[in-house]
Design a protein around this motif. Structure first.
Motif, mmCIF file in Angstrom:
data_model
loop_
_atom_site.group_PDB
_atom_site.id
_atom_site.type_symbol
_atom_site.label_atom_id
_atom_site.label_comp_id
_atom_site.label_asym_id
_atom_site.label_seq_id
_atom_site.Cartn_x
_atom_site.Cartn_y
_atom_site.Cartn_z
ATOM 1 N N ARG A 90 94.891 -4.186 27.059
ATOM 2 C CA ARG A 90 95.640 -3.224 27.522
ATOM 3 C C ARG A 90 96.551 -2.511 26.574
ATOM 4 O O ARG A 90 97.623 -3.111 26.328
ATOM 5 N N LYS A 91 96.325 -1.231 26.335
ATOM 6 C CA LYS A 91 97.118 -0.857 25.282
ATOM 7 C C LYS A 91 97.503 0.888 25.736
ATOM 8 O O LYS A 91 96.865 1.586 25.926
ATOM 9 N N VAL A 120 86.758 -4.290 24.375
ATOM 10 C CA VAL A 120 87.088 -3.130 25.281
ATOM 11 C C VAL A 120 88.527 -3.038 25.137
ATOM 12 O O VAL A 120 89.205 -3.903 25.118
ATOM 13 N N ILE A 121 88.913 -1.905 25.044
ATOM 14 C CA ILE A 121 90.334 -1.511 24.835
ATOM 15 C C ILE A 121 90.475 -0.531 26.249
ATOM 16 O O ILE A 121 89.917 0.560 26.213
ATOM 17 N N HIS A 122 91.482 -1.166 27.129
ATOM 18 C CA HIS A 122 91.731 -0.175 28.260
ATOM 19 C C HIS A 122 93.137 0.696 28.014
ATOM 20 O O HIS A 122 94.118 0.110 27.495
ATOM 21 N N VAL A 123 92.969 2.036 28.307
ATOM 22 C CA VAL A 123 94.182 2.763 28.013
ATOM 23 C C VAL A 123 94.670 3.433 29.289
ATOM 24 O O VAL A 123 93.873 4.207 30.104
ATOM 25 N N PRO A 124 95.901 2.669 30.133
ATOM 26 C CA PRO A 124 96.124 3.060 31.222
ATOM 27 C C PRO A 124 96.779 4.338 31.470
ATOM 28 O O PRO A 124 97.021 4.975 32.709
ATOM 29 N N LYS A 125 97.175 5.146 30.194
ATOM 30 C CA LYS A 125 97.529 6.474 30.539
ATOM 31 C C LYS A 125 96.960 7.196 29.562
ATOM 32 O O LYS A 125 96.775 6.832 28.245
#
Length: 399
Positions: A189-190, A213-218
């Motif tokens: 989560r980045k 997988v890289i998750h971008v919360p914003k």
């Protein structure tokens, strides 16, 4: 003795004649003076009449000139803005490398877009560019469902999903969802640092060594002003203005809404005041509000977990230019631009904080103010502002 008397009589007769002539001359002089005075009066009257006619004609010409100037000025207000030599910049340069469809097939970038619609559009355009820089496959972004609007729309509810994928197929590989075999694997989560340049994102590619997988919360990485190569900026433009096309139901509804708005007088202003409760609470701007309203906003800011700044000096915010105009200030600004009081204005926003109490000055200066034009679209009754409400919106506004 006799001679003396004759001489005396002659002198008396001469004096009488002289006096008679004098009286005649006085009468003549009096007549002349009266005639001259009458002539002067007639001259003055005629001159004044002529001057009045000239003055009226001059005023009429000035009024006509002012009216023409005003019409020209008002006409300019409605003209398209000058381009100042600017032009669309979406075409690729010769140095731009079109991405092979297989590139990034084992690296996935998932994104949750945040904010309102405009902010989400900008953020998605940023993530398209980031995916290209990092040689990643972009999964169709998730839309913000936790904001003030509590909107349940998905990407395909708002945008033409297939058009988005195909328009950018030479720039970045895009898939509708994460492959099933990758849903349960660990992912990083980045939060990408805002206003970062190419070097930063090149460095972030090191994450692919440990994660698929890289998750971008914003999604608001704000790539606009950090010296990215022109082709990356062109890519952002293509994503924003070509790939992110609204879905067919929204396109249709938008055209009908514009037709309805124009049906009254043709020209109108759609004014978004940015004066809703959540905006004022987030920015901490309380200028012109009552003590109880200011306290209500402070409590809202304190209780909203994802708003990091809790204590804000409203005066400093306003001095720094971080506050929206009040409705009164917006009215003064429109007047200064030259818009007449008869201008038709639609308030294109959610509920204005404070209601009529804060809109009074705007309404007094521009009486033709229409409120809640799109209250159904931007709803405040727990329904989606984009998709779920299309049918009811059409019935309410377009029937």
């Amino acid at each position: 003795m006799v001679k003396y008397r004759g001489s005396s009589l002659m002198r008396t007769s001469s004096t009488t004649k002289f006096l008679s002539r004098m009286k005649s001359l006085k009468k003549i002089a009096l007549h002349v003076v009266v005639l001259l005075a009458f002539s002067i009066l007639v001259f003055v009257f005629k001159t004044q009449s002529i001057l009045e006619e000239v003055l009226l004609l001059s005023r009429s010409q000035e009024s006509e000139s002012e009216s023409q100037h005003l019409q020209a000025s008002v006409g300019k207000l409605w003209d398209a803005p000058f381009s100042n030599g600017l032009h669309p910049c979406i075409k690729l340069s010769a140095k731009y490398e079109v991405m092979p469809s297989a590139l990034g097939s084992n690296r996935f970038l998932t994104v949750r877009s945040n904010g309102g619609l405009n902010q989400m559009r900008a953020g998605i355009s940023d993530m398209v560019a980031v995916a290209h820089i990092m040689n990643a496959t972009l999964v169709i972004p998730q839309m913000d469902k936790r904001s003030f609007w509590q909107d349940s729309s998905t990407f395909s509810d708002i945008f033409d999903e297939l058009h988005f994928i195909t328009t950018l197929q030479g720039d970045v590989r895009i898939v509708k969802e994460l492959p099933k075999d990758l849903e349960s694997i660990p992912r990083v989560r980045k939060h990408f640092t805002s206003w970062s340049g190419m070097g930063y994102y090149k460095e972030m590619t090191q994450l692919w060594k440990d994660y698929q997988v890289i998750h971008v919360p914003k999604s608001d990485s704000r790539l606009a002003n950090n010296d990215l190569p022109p082709d990356i900026q062109r890519l952002r433009c293509r994503a924003m203005y070509h790939a992110l096309r609204f879905s067919a139901p929204i396109e249709s509804l938008g055209k009908k809404l514009v037709e309805r708005l124009r049906s009254h007088r043709g020209r109108y202003i759609a004014l978004h005041l940015r004066y809703e409760k959540d905006m004022l609470a987030f920015t901490g701007c309380t200028y012109g509000l009552t003590d109880s309203e200011s306290e209500e906003l402070r409590i809202m800011r304190k209780n909203t977990n994802h708003w990091k700044v809790k204590q804000i000096n409203s005066t400093e915010q306003r001095r720094g230019g971080f506050c929206p105009l009040t409705p009164k200030e917006a009215a003064i600004f429109l007047q200064a631009l030259g818009y007449p009081p008869s201008t038709l204005i639609y308030i294109a926003a959610g509920d204005i904080y404070g209601g009529d109490a804060h809109l009074l000055e705007l309404m007094s200066r521009f009486p033709n103010l229409v409120l809640k034009v799109d209250q159904f679209v931007y709803g405040s009754m727990g329904v989606s502002k984009y998709s779920n409400v299309l049918k009811s919106t059409t019935r309410c506004l377009l029937s």
